[in-house]
Write an enzyme that holds these catalytic residues in place. Structure first.
Site, PDB file in Angstrom:
ATOM      1  CG  HIS A 166      -1.697  -1.237   1.442  1.00 23.79           C
ATOM      2  ND1 HIS A 166      -2.935  -1.497   0.904  1.00 23.79           N
ATOM      3  CD2 HIS A 166      -1.334  -2.349   2.138  1.00 23.79           C
ATOM      4  CE1 HIS A 166      -3.330  -2.708   1.273  1.00 23.79           C
ATOM      5  NE2 HIS A 166      -2.378  -3.246   2.016  1.00 23.79           N
ATOM      6  CB  SER A 287      12.563  23.317 -13.770  1.00 26.44           C
ATOM      7  OG  SER A 287      11.790  24.500 -13.788  1.00 26.44           O
ATOM      8  CE  LYS A 293      10.826  20.243  -9.922  1.00 35.15           C
ATOM      9  NZ  LYS A 293       9.430  20.060 -10.267  1.00 35.15           N
ATOM     10  CD  GLU A 300       7.844  13.085 -14.861  1.00 35.87           C
ATOM     11  OE1 GLU A 300       7.189  13.636 -13.995  1.00 35.87           O
ATOM     12  OE2 GLU A 300       8.640  13.698 -15.591  1.00 35.87           O
TER      13      GLU A 300
END
Ligand code: ARG
Length: 467
Positions: A166, A287, A293, A300
């Site tokens: 979980h 970024s 970042k 992704e």
């Protein structure tokens, strides 16, 4: 003189005998597949060479015509490979583009190539050959990904990390064990690709339009020449089915699903909050506005490619659903789905292999996280069963009270003083502290397939011998 019933467009030079005029522009556009099936040029030419060679061997065409055909086809192959071939949409597809060029190159002998075959068995052949090669490539690429995981697993057979259920801390595991879970998944994907090759390893050529042919062809000869195990057994099935393409897409979808789970874990692990891994600069992006970042874009995109592959699978299943036997033009829509999925899968495997090889594993962060969240609670319960003779259900309850107490004190289980533990159950001794460390926890899980470093090394040895 042209009048308004005369169409200035000429009919198709390959099949236009009974047609007075050529197709409407829209007809040509919807009908043509050359825009995508030109990818099959090498398979088409190989198939034609094998077919012509067989025709000559069987005395169906002369040796002289066969030589001209083979020479012409080889010329076309190098023309296409070197980018010196003009594909024509009027000629619809790769099969007719090649044949028309052959006619220009060698004259009337070209017209004998299409004896005892149809575009229906021709396209079934070309596409099968292409999918077979792609499955072989998938196998090789998965082998590379598995190798990357085996190396990381070996390096981290002892590195402790939290195991999750979980996505909540469950029990400590080793990072090597987690890596080996992916080896199992990609190992099954690779086995599926191998099986699919066995299923499709039958040569379609010679099924002709759907009924076979009256010419004395030798389908075993062409099957052998093209590297197939044997010829297909039923000519109607041969030109009707695309299950081999659907099987490739299913395998791609399952592998894509596995890859997307790995991608998601990498996304989570590389957040500053987790900090379990750091992606190399080669597999991350910055970024344009936030200088701090480092984004896991490749992971992704792998996650997203899975959606595309699933789309292709559903598209082809839907295209084929309810089609009467044998060939229908609907089936021309099979190729783009497979080409797109193959490209996505290749990219996804390659990107993941690179990420797995390059990422830096932060073992200190993993270890700290492994010890938090009362991850050794099960070990306490097991100790109570083993050393104090409690039934597991009672031990579970006692441990639950210990966890609640630790939580209220804001400390770990191992930090509770013995007096606190004994207040919960009198039989607890200071020996219990030996099982409350994460190292002791993982080392104790020696059951076959378990997370103990010794077991992880056994799993690695198993796969090393098979990779
Ligand atoms: N371009 C067609 C395809 O991809 C080739 C087969 C055409 N056959 C036919 N009977 N029109 O399916």
């Amino acid at each position: 003189m042209a009048d308004d019933t005369t169409d200035t467009k000429s009919s198709n030079q390959m099949w236009g005998g009974r047609f007075a005029s050529g197709p409407d522009a829209i007809m040509e556009e919807i009908n043509a597949s050359i825009g995508f099936d030109k990818k099959l040029f090498a398979q088409d030419i190989r198939g034609s060479i094998a077919h012509a060679t067989m025709l000559a061997h069987q005395g169906i065409i002369s040796a002289d015509d066969k030589d001209k055909i083979v020479h012409g086809l080889n010329t076309i192959l190098s023309e296409i490979e070197s980018g010196n071939f003009e594909f024509s949409r009027q000629l619809e597809d790769i099969h007719m583009n090649v044949e028309a060029r052959l006619a220009t190159l060698i004259g009337p002998a070209a017209g004998r190539l299409h004896t005892a075959r149809s575009r229906n068995d021709q396209v079934a052949l070309d596409f099968r050959l292409w999918v077979k090669e792609e499955l072989e490539k998938t196998e090789r690429m998965l082998t590379g990904l598995i190798a990357a995981f085996l190396d990381r697993a070996e390096e981290h057979a002892e590195s402790v990390m939290p195991g999750f259920t979980h996505l909540q801390t469950a029990q400590p595991v080793t990072f090597g064990h987690h890596c080996m879970a992916y080896v199992e998944m990609f190992g099954r994907d690779r086995a599926r690709a191998r099986h699919a090759i066995e299923h499709l390893d039958e040569s379609p050529i010679g099924a002709a339009a759907l009924a076979g042919t009256g010419y004395p062809i030798d389908r075993h000869m062409t099957a052998k020449a093209l590297g197939f195990r044997e010829p297909t057994r039923n000519s109607i099935d041969t030109v009707s089915d695309r299950d081999f393409a659907i099987e490739f897409l299913s395998i791609a979808a399952i592998a894509g699903m596995h890859l997307s789970r790995l991608a998601e874990e990498i996304v989570i692990w590389s957040t500053p909050q987790f900090g379990f891994v750091r992606l190399s600069d080669a597999f991350s992006t910055g970024s344009s506005i936030m200088p701090q970042k480092k984004n896991p874009d490749a992971a992704e995109l792998v996650r997203a490619k899975t959606g595309r592959i699933n789309g292709s699978l559903v598209a082809l299943l839907t295209i084929m659903k309810g089609l009467p036997l044998a060939y229908s033009k609907d089936m021309q829509e099979d190729k783009e789905q497979v080409f797109d999925a193959a490209e996505s899968l290749e990219l996804a495997i390659a990107a993941m292999t690179g990420m797995v090889r390059d990422m830096t594993v932060n073992t200190a962060r993993m270890k700290a996280a492994a010890g938090s969240g009362y991850s050794t609670a099960t070990d306490l319960a097991d100790w109570l069963v083993r050393e104090a003779g409690l039934p597991f259900r009672d031990a579970h309850h006692v441990t639950g009270r210990a966890v609640a107490l630790a939580e209220s004190k804001g400390c770990d289980l191992a930090e509770l003083p013995l007096s606190d533990l004994q207040a919960i159950h009198a039989d607890i001794t200071d020996k219990v502290y030996d099982v409350l460390t994460v190292e002791a926890s993982v080392a104790s899980r020696k059951s076959f397939g378990g997370t103990a470093p010794s077991e992880v090394r056994r799993q690695i040895a198993f796969w090393r011998a098979r990779n």
